[in-house]
Design a protein around this motif. Structure first.
Motif, PDB file in Angstrom:
ATOM      1  N   ARG A 125       0.839  -1.200   0.000  1.00 35.96           N
ATOM      2  CA  ARG A 125       0.000   0.000   0.000  1.00 35.96           C
ATOM      3  C   ARG A 125       0.874   1.250   0.000  1.00 35.96           C
ATOM      4  O   ARG A 125       0.543   2.251  -0.661  1.00 35.96           O
ATOM      5  N   ALA A 126       1.992   1.207   0.715  1.00 35.68           N
ATOM      6  CA  ALA A 126       2.938   2.327   0.696  1.00 35.68           C
ATOM      7  C   ALA A 126       3.526   2.517  -0.693  1.00 35.68           C
ATOM      8  O   ALA A 126       3.813   3.653  -1.109  1.00 35.68           O
ATOM      9  N   CYS A 127       3.702   1.435  -1.433  1.00 37.00           N
ATOM     10  CA  CYS A 127       4.193   1.529  -2.809  1.00 37.00           C
ATOM     11  C   CYS A 127       3.199   2.283  -3.680  1.00 37.00           C
ATOM     12  O   CYS A 127       3.575   3.175  -4.454  1.00 37.00           O
ATOM     13  N   VAL A 128       1.919   1.942  -3.566  1.00 40.26           N
ATOM     14  CA  VAL A 128       0.888   2.665  -4.329  1.00 40.26           C
ATOM     15  C   VAL A 128       0.883   4.141  -3.940  1.00 40.26           C
ATOM     16  O   VAL A 128       0.775   5.031  -4.807  1.00 40.26           O
ATOM     17  N   ALA A 129       1.027   4.415  -2.639  1.00 41.16           N
ATOM     18  CA  ALA A 129       1.071   5.807  -2.178  1.00 41.16           C
ATOM     19  C   ALA A 129       2.267   6.538  -2.777  1.00 41.16           C
ATOM     20  O   ALA A 129       2.160   7.713  -3.163  1.00 41.16           O
ATOM     21  N   TRP A 130       3.417   5.861  -2.872  1.00 45.02           N
ATOM     22  CA  TRP A 130       4.616   6.484  -3.455  1.00 45.02           C
ATOM     23  C   TRP A 130       4.360   6.846  -4.916  1.00 45.02           C
ATOM     24  O   TRP A 130       4.714   7.949  -5.364  1.00 45.02           O
ATOM     25  N   MET A 166      -5.776  -6.605  -1.713  1.00 45.01           N
ATOM     26  CA  MET A 166      -5.671  -5.778  -0.511  1.00 45.01           C
ATOM     27  C   MET A 166      -5.533  -4.294  -0.834  1.00 45.01           C
ATOM     28  O   MET A 166      -5.799  -3.456   0.034  1.00 45.01           O
ATOM     29  N   VAL A 167      -5.132  -3.929  -2.045  1.00 47.70           N
ATOM     30  CA  VAL A 167      -5.165  -2.517  -2.437  1.00 47.70           C
ATOM     31  C   VAL A 167      -6.472  -2.175  -3.152  1.00 47.70           C
ATOM     32  O   VAL A 167      -6.837  -1.001  -3.234  1.00 47.70           O
ATOM     33  N   TRP A 172      -8.214   1.739   3.823  1.00 47.43           N
ATOM     34  CA  TRP A 172      -6.804   2.003   4.095  1.00 47.43           C
ATOM     35  C   TRP A 172      -6.318   3.300   3.465  1.00 47.43           C
ATOM     36  O   TRP A 172      -5.309   3.869   3.909  1.00 47.43           O
ATOM     37  N   GLN A 173      -7.009   3.771   2.447  1.00 49.96           N
ATOM     38  CA  GLN A 173      -6.486   4.889   1.658  1.00 49.96           C
ATOM     39  C   GLN A 173      -6.339   6.171   2.477  1.00 49.96           C
ATOM     40  O   GLN A 173      -5.350   6.908   2.317  1.00 49.96           O
ATOM     41  N   GLY A 230      -3.293   9.146   3.059  1.00 47.42           N
ATOM     42  CA  GLY A 230      -3.560  10.414   2.404  1.00 47.42           C
ATOM     43  C   GLY A 230      -3.919  10.280   0.940  1.00 47.42           C
ATOM     44  O   GLY A 230      -3.631  11.175   0.131  1.00 47.42           O
ATOM     45  N   LEU A 231      -4.592   9.193   0.582  1.00 50.64           N
ATOM     46  CA  LEU A 231      -4.913   8.901  -0.812  1.00 50.64           C
ATOM     47  C   LEU A 231      -6.412   8.988  -1.055  1.00 50.64           C
ATOM     48  O   LEU A 231      -7.215   8.731  -0.156  1.00 50.64           O
ATOM     49  N   PRO A 232      -6.814   9.310  -2.287  1.00 48.84           N
ATOM     50  CA  PRO A 232      -8.239   9.237  -2.623  1.00 48.84           C
ATOM     51  C   PRO A 232      -8.700   7.785  -2.656  1.00 48.84           C
ATOM     52  O   PRO A 232      -7.900   6.869  -2.885  1.00 48.84           O
TER      53      PRO A 232
END
Length: 285
Positions: free
Chosen positions: A127-132, A161-162, A167-168, A172-174
């Protein structure tokens, strides 16, 4: 915890359903692993990109960006399989050149493998990867508004899981940060894993497995999805995709003919294949 997929099967029957390495046999499995390495090396040889970027300061885990070009490109984030305890980004970029030729960039992250990391931590990392990608993608030629996530086997579970909600906001994600998803041979109810050999490494109980099952989590935004499974996959993986796809309600199911659990992913590199064409369709929506 009540009924769940495979709960009525014996341990031996569950092992037969989910032990795809045994189903393939050691010789064929070894050939598949060598092909992962060789085709990944060929795919990225001379390809524009930037490997080895730290995406998560807490763990120090890294990702590779491949196939950038003029302007911002849509991006396919590929999460590798290996039952959360094997493989790496270095053998998981075999689709990068084929996607680059179609105007799509590829991001392939590592995540800390079990048992060094818990499955909860592995999920946090992807999930941190998607945020990056959403926060920093523009600096690397990636369009943060066109992120498609996919993965095979354990990577299919992590894709789920994403896809899930809840979790978003913490990142800080939409809610619709993931615009499309392609779980391949995915695991969506992982409670059966508590009774197969993999659990000797991942160490789940039924309660934790339920909390880490995409099919049991809240959904706040149903992104378009294509669920892929191989015709000659393990029976457990076939059942998981056939069961979850209609429940997701925003995608199709592809059963790839003539493919097994390990070689179905190579269709991602071929835009003429049904799987490759479906991926490009997700990206271009």
């Amino acid at each position: 915890m009540g009924e769940w997929l495979g709960s009525g099967l014996s341990d031996e029957e569950l092992d037969a359903a989910y032990n795809v390495r045994r189903k393939a046999g050691e010789e064929l499995f070894a050939r598949h692993m060598e092909r992962y390495r060789a085709e990944s090396e060929r795919a990225v040889d001379g390809l524009p990109g930037r490997p080895g970027i730290v995406y998560d300061e807490a763990s120090g885990e890294r990702l590779d960006v491949w196939g950038t070009g003029e302007g911002l490109r849509p991006v396919f984030v590929y999460l590798h399989g290996g039952y959360w305890m094997a493989l790496s980004r270095n053998v998981s970029s075999f689709m990068a050149r084929g996607l680059w030729e179609q105007g799509v960039a590829t991001v392939v992250p590592d995540y800390t493998l079990a048992p060094k990391a818990s499955l909860e931590e592995i999920v946090r990392q992807v999930r941190a990867c998607v945020a990056w990608v959403h926060r920093h993608g523009r600096d690397h030629g990636l369009d943060p508004e066109r992120i498609v996530v996919g993965g095979s086997s354990a990577g299919g579970h992590l894709t789920g899981m994403v896809m899930a909600g809840g979790w978003q906001e913490a990142f800080g994600l939409p809610r619709d940060v993931v615009k499309g998803a392609m779980p391949i041979s995915g695991l969506f109810d992982i409670r059966p894993i508590t009774r197969v050999y993999v659990n000797d490494v991942v160490g789940l109980d039924l309660e934790r497995a339920a909390a880490l099952s995409p099919a049991l989590l809240p959904v706040e935004h149903r992104c378009p999805a294509v669920f892929v499974v191989a015709e000659d996959d393990g029976e457990g993986f076939l059942e998981q995709s056939r069961w979850f796809q209609p429940r997701w309600g925003a995608g199709e199911l592809i059963v790839a003919p003539g493919r097994d659990h390990f070689d179905v992913v190579f269709d991602l590199a071929d835009p003429e294949s049904r799987v490759g064409a479906a991926l490009l369709g997700l990206v271009r929506r």
